[in-house]
Design an enzyme around this catalytic site. Structure first.
Site, PDB file in Angstrom:
ATOM      1  N   GLU A 214       0.875  -1.181   0.000  1.00  8.41           N
ATOM      2  CA  GLU A 214       0.000   0.000   0.000  1.00  8.41           C
ATOM      3  C   GLU A 214       0.907   1.225   0.000  1.00  8.41           C
ATOM      4  OE1 GLU A 214      -2.910  -0.562  -0.594  1.00  8.41           O
ATOM      5  OE2 GLU A 214      -3.270  -2.592   0.105  1.00  8.41           O
ATOM      6  N   CYS A 248      -2.367   8.873   3.351  1.00  7.30           N
ATOM      7  CA  CYS A 248      -1.995   8.346   2.034  1.00  7.30           C
ATOM      8  C   CYS A 248      -3.081   8.559   0.987  1.00  7.30           C
ATOM      9  CB  CYS A 248      -1.631   6.870   2.132  1.00  7.30           C
ATOM     10  SG  CYS A 248      -2.952   5.825   2.792  1.00  7.30           S
TER      11      CYS A 248
END
Length: 464
Positions: A214, A248
């Site tokens: 990720e 993020c």
């Protein structure tokens, strides 16, 4: 070397425990998930204090909203759906092989390793653990060395709520993290930057360890000409300046019709003033994590200024005993060659770029690296359909930001530069499971007719 030997010993302990219980019952898995929820629910104040200590200042509401709430929600979702996820699935059998039957069994992988980042040190370490525990795996977590107070608290509480062979938290520095990534896990999940993600993937490849990465990226927010500017500004401001932009999936930059750019700037001013009436002094506005982050962000902003970009600071800088609060800041029309447009911002700077129209914004997104998320503010069904068909991203949100992450039934993960693989909900359960194919031959069957010597008439009959 000592770290590597100690980590290997802990991994072997978990492997041995898994071998003794290779398919935990639903009751056992639900019990482990309940321990994870209790560990978070009963100690939420300590968690908030530890994160606050690591950041210098983290808004308590943001910790509850982004660290505690998602974890408790994910545990509840997994416990409710666990028996269905565990149930074997039927698979169709070609008529030539009938009356045989086929099933797909969802089998635990073994021991799952998780390397967590610093920006959300509790939730991004433990949310993947929810899926792994639901799948019946053992879990070992390496939290970030940048958040020592949170990491030590997690290790202490994990030892209290779990046996070490069920879930273990390993603290240590960057060398420990490298040794951790080199362990022969049955699956390894990493959340962090693309640069470190590549290193993790290389280390895992030596053991043929499957990885989920990720990695974030430059998440765009497109504001179409039919969007309500006030609404778009509020939702973008929320997503951008939650945790001071250290998210993020935060909106990294905004693409908007050039004619509407001045009005959008004013709408953003109003949104920031409404959210943080005391500016960066507000308890609801968080600090940056670490001095390197401040230096990096100030460097890219200075470069943008030096190249003639208009920079609009919507507050004052504030130095703390530990950490710094940098204000929400707009950078107008930076060119593509500047660092602020070459790398993920991951902070409170928001580039705002005027484009010709929605089609130009969509083309820009489609021709760039695939982001972890994509936000679009439009009520036009045709535009939404074109965006879904002509772009790639980990996730898409229309008329809002961030909240897809709070839906446990939606897979969360990137594509291309923003990562590989997804977890959360059933997608996470499958990520940390082996889908084992099982073929059950009937006692009386005709497949023996397919043995040699082969009969041409039979091959023609079967269409072979």
């Amino acid at each position: 070397m000592a770290d590597a030997r100690a980590l290997q010993a802990r991994l072997e302990q978990q492997r041995h425990a898994f071998a003794a219980e290779p398919f935990p019952s639903a009751e056992t898995r639900r019990d482990r998930l309940a321990h994870l929820a209790d560990m978070t629910r009963h100690h939420r104040d300590e968690i908030s204090q530890a994160i606050h200590q690591d950041f210098g200042h983290r808004a308590e509401a943001e910790t509850r909203l982004a660290e505690v709430f998602p974890l408790l929600q994910a545990v509840g979702h997994a416990r409710r759906h666990l028996k269905d996820w565990m149930r074997p699935r039927r698979a169709g059998v070609p008529w030539r092989l009938q009356p045989a039957r086929a099933r797909i069994y969802r089998q635990p992988l073994g021991v799952v390793g998780i390397i967590a980042p610093a920006n959300y040190p509790w939730s991004l370490a433990l949310l993947p653990a929810v899926d792994a525990l639901a799948a019946g795996d053992r879990v070992m977590i390496k939290p970030s060395e940048q958040t020592p107070a949170t990491s030590e608290l997690m290790a202490k509480l994990a030892a209290r709520y779990f046996d070490g062979d069920e879930l273990r938290v390993v603290t240590g520095d960057a060398d420990t993290a490298r040794a951790f990534a080199a362990l022969p896990f049955d699956h390894l999940l990493f959340t962090g930057s693309p640069r470190v993600g590549r290193e993790v993937a290389k280390a895992a490849a030596a053991n043929l360890t499957p990885v989920t990465l990720e990695l974030g990226g430059k998440t765009p927010a497109i504001v179409a000409d039919d969007a309500d500017l006030s609404h778009a500004a509020r939702r973008i401001a929320f997503g951008k300046w939650l945790n001071a932009g250290q998210t993020c999936i935060a909106p990294d930059h905004v693409l908007i019709d050039a004619a509407r750019l001045p009005a959008f700037i004013e709408a953003i001013r109003g949104a920031v003033k409404g959210f943080y009436p005391d500016g960066t002094a507000s308890n609801d506005y968080s600090a940056l994590l670490g001095e390197p982050a401040r230096q990096r962000l100030e460097g890219v902003l200075d470069e943008a200024r030096d190249h003639g970009c208009r920079v609009i600071e919507l507050g004052e800088r504030q130095s703390l005993n530990q950490g710094t609060k940098l204000p929400p800041t707009l950078v107008i029309d930076p060119t593509a060659n500047l660092a602020i447009m070459q790398e993920e911002v991951f902070g409170p700077w928001l580039p705002v770029i005027g484009v010709r129209d929605f089609d130009a914004a969509l083309a820009r997104v489609a021709n760039g690296p695939s982001p972890l998320a994509l936000y679009a503010f439009t009520d036009d069904p045709a535009r939404r359909r074109r965006l879904l068909e002509q772009s790639r991203s980990g996730g898409v949100v229309f008329n809002d930001t961030l909240w897809h992450y709070a839906v446990p039934a939606l897979p969360f993960g990137g594509i291309g530069e923003s990562g590989m693989g997804a977890y959360q909900g059933e997608a996470g359960f499958l990520r940390f499971s082996h889908q084992r194919s099982v073929f059950l031959q009937a006692r009386h069957n005709a497949v023996g007719l397919l043995n040699p010597p082969y009969r041409k008439w039979l091959m023609r009959l079967l269409g072979l």
